[in-house]
Design an enzyme around this catalytic site. Structure first.
Site, mmCIF file in Angstrom:
data_model
loop_
_atom_site.group_PDB
_atom_site.id
_atom_site.type_symbol
_atom_site.label_atom_id
_atom_site.label_comp_id
_atom_site.label_asym_id
_atom_site.label_seq_id
_atom_site.Cartn_x
_atom_site.Cartn_y
_atom_site.Cartn_z
ATOM 1 N N LYS A 1 4.969 4.419 -1.117
ATOM 2 C CA LYS A 1 5.142 5.752 -1.687
ATOM 3 C C LYS A 1 6.453 6.388 -1.239
ATOM 4 O O LYS A 1 6.980 7.285 -1.911
ATOM 5 C CB LYS A 1 3.959 6.641 -1.312
ATOM 6 C CG LYS A 1 2.667 6.255 -2.017
ATOM 7 C CD LYS A 1 1.474 7.032 -1.481
ATOM 8 C CE LYS A 1 0.172 6.573 -2.143
ATOM 9 N NZ LYS A 1 -1.021 7.155 -1.527
ATOM 10 N N GLY B 1 0.815 -1.204 0.000
ATOM 11 C CA GLY B 1 0.000 0.000 0.000
ATOM 12 C C GLY B 1 0.852 1.258 0.000
ATOM 13 O O GLY B 1 1.961 1.296 -0.539
ATOM 14 N N SER B 2 0.334 2.287 0.660
ATOM 15 C CA SER B 2 0.959 3.609 0.569
ATOM 16 C C SER B 2 2.297 3.725 1.287
ATOM 17 O O SER B 2 2.993 4.730 1.111
ATOM 18 C CB SER B 2 0.002 4.680 1.097
ATOM 19 O OG SER B 2 -1.118 4.787 0.242
ATOM 20 N N THR B 3 2.689 2.723 2.082
ATOM 21 C CA THR B 3 4.044 2.788 2.650
ATOM 22 C C THR B 3 5.078 2.768 1.529
ATOM 23 O O THR B 3 6.176 3.304 1.677
ATOM 24 C CB THR B 3 4.312 1.620 3.617
ATOM 25 O OG1 THR B 3 4.120 0.369 2.933
ATOM 26 C CG2 THR B 3 3.397 1.680 4.834
#
Length: 486
Positions: A223, A219-221
């Site tokens: 990013k 997920g957004s980790t």
């Protein structure tokens, strides 16, 4: 007559030669197979004739695994005082197998390591039972308990793994659901096999070490990795660089657009890189990935350790961003979805590398090996694994990750009077009705002593689970416990 004798002599020599070949084959080539054969009762008894070394933490002050002299036929019995809390780290010493540290450090623990051969010879001559070396781990017991209690009490499935980013020493490794290794050490093959098979059949999969055995969409980790590639590509970029942030990003070769989480807008269509990371906007990072291309994204992930098996005390599943596909897939993997699959240990190394100025240290669990006379045989020395980003890029990422915790999606990780850096992640998990929840971070941000990754498996924390609301508070408690143990 002489001819007959010669033929008989040659036949005898041939048979003797064949006999020696067979003995050599059985003794050298097949020895290990026979030693491990379940019908080999001598080998079975021998496993319990060794005073196996203890496994400890905190410089020997906390006992994790010990050996008790029963005085019976199976003389030495293995015990795990807090078995469930440390099961996935320690593994177990069963009648016919072992895993975890019990396996990786097995030759030290049972005294068969070459460095202990002189001692084994002395024990043989003096008729004393063989005694193994003890293994002291890097685990911080107080923080391990905080992580274990928090996961277990809430009924969550997941993992917490933390390390000192300056050295690579793993301070916490917890996976839940867990199991009791004490039921697998009894010298009764049938009972142990029944207990083990029951664990294998359990749909909760208690034997799985979720920190290292399996990969998940981060997920957004992820990013943070995409931001690292974006900053490394042009050193003039800063946290204040303005980037495009549409509400929905058009993807090439498809009629489906990529929205922000929940379909929300991200600022006014153009925002600073800092704001994009703070609010975890999808569209800017997906756009970065497409602009950078597969090679640069793969290279950046590899610099943090993805793409190859990680060097570690325990086996680790390989993290990877997946095979090269169309640009739409690249956009999705750049926000931690699609074929992007990471272990919690791998995402911990992302946080730790940024905390350590861009240098990723090799993770390790064994602090030192202590011989039966309390002499230190070996002590792990910190070793750099890779340079993931420049010191300048690491400083920029750290600055933005502090903003995430101060004013963004990661406020749940705030610690009073301590600056914390972090990044949340909420990842779709296939057909699961709920997402995975992630948090990576480190503290204190200005002089990090602990880096952490918290992973909560899809569905175990309800349909409303998020990285900020579910994983970040747990990370806060564990980081605080590590800092208080100093």
């Amino acid at each position: 007559m002489n001819g007959t004798l010669k033929r008989a002599a040659v036949a005898c020599l041939l048979m003797f030669g064949l006999l020696m070949v067979n003995v050599t084959y059985l003794g050298a080539v097949k020895a290990e197979d026979y030693r491990g054969d379940s019908r080999n009762q001598r080998s079975f008894f021998a496993r319990y004739s060794v005073d196996r070394g203890w496994i400890t933490a905190d410089d020997g002050n906390t006992t994790l695994a010990k050996t008790v002299d029963t005085g019976g036929d199976y003389r030495f019995e293995r015990q795990y005082p807090d078995g469930k809390m440390y099961a996935h780290v320690l593994g177990f010493f069963a009648p016919e197998s072992s895993r975890g540290v019990e396996l990786s450090a097995g030759k030290y623990l049972d005294g068969s390591h070459p460095d202990l051969l002189v001692r084994r010879a002395i024990e043989f001559i003096s008729n004393e039972p063989p005694k193994g070396a003890s293994v002291d781990l890097t685990i911080v017991p107080r923080a391990q308990k905080v992580a274990y209690d928090a996961l277990r009490a809430s009924g969550k499935r997941g993992a917490v793994v933390a390390m000192n980013p300056k050295t690579g020493a793993v301070q916490v490794m917890v996976s839940v659901p867990t199991y009791d290794p004490n039921v697998l050490v009894e010298p009764n093959k049938a009972k142990v096999a029944t207990a083990f098979n029951k664990m294998v059949a359990d749909e909760q999969d208690p034997l799985l070490n979720r920190a290292v055995d399996k990969t998940y969409p981060p997920g957004s980790t992820f990013k943070v990795v995409t931001a690292a590639a974006f900053l490394e590509d042009d050193p003039s970029r800063t946290p204040e660089t303005q980037v495009d942030a549409p509400q929905v990003l058009d993807l090439p070769q498809t009629t489906v657009g990529l929205p922000n989480y929940g379909g929300a807008a991200c600022g006014g269509g153009q925002v600073s890189l800092r704001y994009a990371l703070e609010r975890s906007c999808n569209t800017p990072f997906a756009k970065f990935g497409m602009e950078l291309g597969w090679d640069k994204m793969r290279e950046q992930a590899a610099k943090f350790g993805a793409g190859e098996p990680l060097p570690f005390t325990l086996p680790v599943a390989k993290s990877d961003i997946g095979p090269e596909e169309e640009l739409a897939a690249l956009a999705q993997l750049s926000i931690g979805q699609r074929n992007n699959q990471m272990t919690p240990l791998q995402m911990l190394l992302v946080a730790a590398g940024i905390a350590n100025g861009g240098e990723v240290m090799t993770p390790y669990l064994v602090h030192k090996i202590v011989d039966p006379d309390d002499g230190v045989m070996d002590e792990t020395q910190p070793k750099p694994m890779s340079e993931a980003v420049s010191a300048e890029t690491a400083a920029k990422l750290k600055d933005m990750m502090v903003s995430v915790v101060q004013a963004g999606t990661g406020t749940g990780a705030q610690i009073p009077n301590v600056s914390v850096a972090g990044k949340t992640g909420t990842a779709e998990a296939g057909d699961a009705p709920a997402p995975h929840a992630w948090f990576i971070g480190f503290a204190p941000a200005d002089d990090p002593e602990v880096a952490i990754c918290v992973f909560i498996e899809a569905g175990s924390a309800g349909t409303g689970a998020t990285g900020g609301g579910t994983a970040a508070p747990l990370a806060r408690d564990v980081m605080q416990a590590v800092l208080q143990a100093k």
